[in-house]
Enzyme design. Structure first.
Site, mmCIF file in Angstrom:
data_model
loop_
_atom_site.group_PDB
_atom_site.id
_atom_site.type_symbol
_atom_site.label_atom_id
_atom_site.label_comp_id
_atom_site.label_asym_id
_atom_site.label_seq_id
_atom_site.Cartn_x
_atom_site.Cartn_y
_atom_site.Cartn_z
ATOM 1 N N PRO A 146 -24.748 21.622 -55.385
ATOM 2 C CA PRO A 146 -23.885 21.958 -54.357
ATOM 3 C C PRO A 146 -23.001 23.412 -54.819
ATOM 4 O O PRO A 146 -21.785 23.704 -54.533
ATOM 5 C CB PRO A 146 -22.741 20.583 -54.754
ATOM 6 C CG PRO A 146 -22.945 20.489 -56.307
ATOM 7 C CD PRO A 146 -24.466 20.846 -56.321
ATOM 8 N N GLU A 147 -23.691 24.206 -55.502
ATOM 9 C CA GLU A 147 -23.335 25.408 -55.847
ATOM 10 C C GLU A 147 -22.404 26.374 -54.910
ATOM 11 O O GLU A 147 -21.196 26.654 -55.328
ATOM 12 C CB GLU A 147 -24.315 26.013 -56.674
ATOM 13 C CG GLU A 147 -23.973 27.176 -57.777
ATOM 14 C CD GLU A 147 -23.668 26.349 -59.021
ATOM 15 O OE1 GLU A 147 -23.368 26.683 -60.165
ATOM 16 O OE2 GLU A 147 -23.958 24.956 -58.816
ATOM 17 N N ILE A 148 -22.949 26.450 -53.647
ATOM 18 C CA ILE A 148 -22.270 27.576 -52.721
ATOM 19 C C ILE A 148 -20.853 26.933 -52.463
ATOM 20 O O ILE A 148 -19.949 27.659 -52.207
ATOM 21 C CB ILE A 148 -23.211 27.811 -51.687
ATOM 22 C CG1 ILE A 148 -23.394 26.611 -51.006
ATOM 23 C CG2 ILE A 148 -24.350 28.397 -52.234
ATOM 24 C CD1 ILE A 148 -24.127 26.827 -49.445
#
Length: 269
Positions: A146-148
């Site tokens: 879920p980095e962005i």
């Protein structure tokens, strides 16, 4: 499967990354266990330990490697609180260390099996994706990138690792969808090869690693693995100029509070 004396240099990584050695049908297997706080958050120390250990294993007598976590997590990913507290100076050291850890795992010329014992989020998911085989324990643990949503982009090598692991189309879904998945959906996406009862995970992972090492000559395995990953590594090097803007965005969204707000949204604090 029988235990062997613990691998050398354990003292340097004690409390961060532990090693045990087992023998499966005559094949020596090194088991690396992240043991760094309750969720094995990836900080400067853990990333450096992973990079050092994977590079040492290239010339180690162990013929195959298992990487796993401890307690309730494989790894919950980057220690964002540490990044926020350390600011620009910490981020400038951390991102190269993170990239180095992933590259060392991805380049390991020996069979590597990830035994995902619990949550594998963001960097934890990427570390698992570096492996040749990913086994995940049954249950409610989640895996994904879920980095962005955190407000920070991936370094180039992460995109290449995910592309090799699941293919370009699924990698785009993983990265841009920014979700985490239960084991069954992770198998459908190709992130996980097999779901295993939690109590059997360690033994199954060691057996899988040993089988990969036993069934193929080491030099043939190393050469073929290198061929399969060569283009991804060449692209990583070709687009090395992305590292500066990636680092800039990490620093910007730590400074403007986006990362802290994300942390508050997922922790309730």
């Amino acid at each position: 499967m029988r235990s062997l004396p613990r691998g050398g240099c354990a003292g340097r990584f004690e409390g961060v990354l532990e090693r045990d050695d087992v023998e499966v049908e005559g094949v020596p297997v090194a088991v690396l266990r992240m043991a760094h706080g309750p969720v094995n958050a990836m900080d400067l120390e853990l990333c450096r330990a992973l990079a050092d250990r994977f590079r040492e294993l290239v010339a180690d007598p162990a013929r195959a490697v298992v990487v796993t976590g401890s307690d309730r997590a494989f790894s919950a990913g980057v220690d964002l609180k540490r990044c926020a507290a350390g600011g620009d100076p910490y981020v400038e050291k951390f991102i190269p260390a993170l990239v180095d850890a992933f590259r060392a795992a991805f380049e390991l010329p020996k069979p590597l099996v990830a035994a995902v014992n619990g949550h594998a989020i963001a960097g934890g998911c990427v570390l698992a994706a570096c492996a040749d085989v990913v086994l995940m324990a049954e249950g409610a643990a989640r895996i994904g990138v879920p980095e962005i949503r955190v407000g920070v982009p991936f370094p180039r090598i992460v995109l290449e690792i995910l592309g090799v692991a699941v293919g370009d189309r699924a990698a785009r879904e993983l990265v841009m969808g920014a979700r985490t998945y239960l084991p069954e959906r992770a198998v459908q996406l190709g992130l996980v090869h097999e779901i295993v009862p939690a109590g059997e995970l360690g033994a199954r992972a060691a057996a899988e690693a040993a089988a990969l090492a036993r069934d193929v000559p080491p030099d043939t395995f190393a050469t073929t693995k290198g061929q399969l990953r060569r283009v991804a590594l060449e692209r990583t090097d070709r687009y090395a100029d992305e590292e500066e803007p990636v680092t800039t965005l990490w620093k910007r969204h730590i400074a403007d509070g986006w990362v802290t707000r994300y942390l508050e949204s997922v922790t309730g604090r």
